[in-house]
Design an enzyme around this catalytic site. Sequence first.
Site, short mmCIF file in Angstrom:
data_model
loop_
_atom_site.label_atom_id
_atom_site.label_comp_id
_atom_site.label_asym_id
_atom_site.label_seq_id
_atom_site.Cartn_x
_atom_site.Cartn_y
_atom_site.Cartn_z
N CYS A 257 -2.36 14.91 2.12
CA CYS A 257 -2.40 13.48 2.44
C CYS A 257 -3.74 13.04 3.03
O CYS A 257 -4.39 12.11 2.52
CB CYS A 257 -1.24 13.09 3.35
SG CYS A 257 -1.25 13.82 4.99
N HIS A 305 1.47 12.34 8.71
CA HIS A 305 1.30 11.92 7.31
C HIS A 305 0.57 10.59 7.24
O HIS A 305 0.85 9.68 8.02
CB HIS A 305 2.68 11.80 6.65
CG HIS A 305 2.61 11.60 5.16
ND1 HIS A 305 2.15 12.58 4.31
CD2 HIS A 305 2.90 10.53 4.38
CE1 HIS A 305 2.18 12.12 3.05
NE2 HIS A 305 2.64 10.88 3.07
N HIS A 317 -0.44 7.40 -1.61
CA HIS A 317 -0.50 8.60 -0.77
C HIS A 317 -0.25 9.86 -1.60
O HIS A 317 0.26 9.78 -2.73
CB HIS A 317 0.52 8.51 0.39
CG HIS A 317 1.95 8.67 -0.04
ND1 HIS A 317 2.91 9.31 0.74
CD2 HIS A 317 2.61 8.28 -1.16
CE1 HIS A 317 4.07 9.30 0.11
NE2 HIS A 317 3.92 8.68 -1.02
#
Length: 341
Positions: A257, A305, A317
Amino acid sequence: MGTHRRPKPPSRARIAALGMAAGAVSLLPTQSQAAPKPTVDEVRKQVEQLYEEAEAPTEEFNAVSEKQEKLQREVDGARDRLARKQQEVNELREKIGPLAAAQYRSGGIDPSVQLFLSGDPDNYLDQAEMLDRTSSRQAGALRAMQAKQRELTQEREDAQKRLKSLDETRAKAAAKKDEVQSKLTEARKLLNSLTAEQRARMEAAQERDDASAGASDSSASYDGPASGRAKTAIEFAYAQLGKPYEWGSTGPNSYDCSGLVGAAWRSAGVSLPRTVQQMYDAGRKVSKSDLQPGDIIYWYNDTQHNGMYVGDGKAIHAPRTGKNIEIVPLDSIPFFAASRP
């Protein structure tokens, strides 16, 4: 000393109850009987949880790896400085050698005796002057050598400390890597426990979820309102759509990420730190109501994240192992915060 009390004998009612319980236990499956296999949904939930649990140590691994690279550069620099200092000490030694020999040849005789023995006072005075210069040069060289020797010792200690720190960091990175790998191995084992039919059902369910969440295919291109560097960063991220998530990766064929966010902004000439937490700490915080395309979105918390806002209530993402880079509604994952590079 008090006397020991004998326990009361069990009452008839208690004996009857124990007997009933024993009878009930005998009706339960024995340990030798296999536990029922988890359903496809149960496996799916467990796998999702394992992948989610792997995200935090992945980010920690990224941070430790970054520190390891920095320490490695410092160790290399310390080694270079150490080699240079050693060379300087060696050169000074070579200079001092002839000076010491010249003094030895003069015999180190007391100057008044030398004058008495000398047949030519003028010659003696010339020699004495030269010897004095030689002695002062030698003393200066010795002082310089002592200073360099001290620097050399300090440099050696510094290099040893950095090496020790590097070794500790390597061990920490290896531990984090093992932690992530064990989660991913466990997830793979669970997936492998499914039959081909069950796995097909699970993949079909995953595709339905992705479609309902608005996940995009790799042919999408950005046509939103962003401009300047933010537009360049988003266009880079869109070009990665469909590429796989891979923990610890910063591209070009796969990303985790924070690896995707960092690479996207780097393409626009903006250098970001490596991990989710470092990006969060370094970024200028913006409220959800003030979001602009290109802003970094943090989901769950400030360490786990992140992705990039692309406008229209959506974000791009790199989700997790087993999935590809995608576009999702901003609120499909619990929103935590946002920052602007």
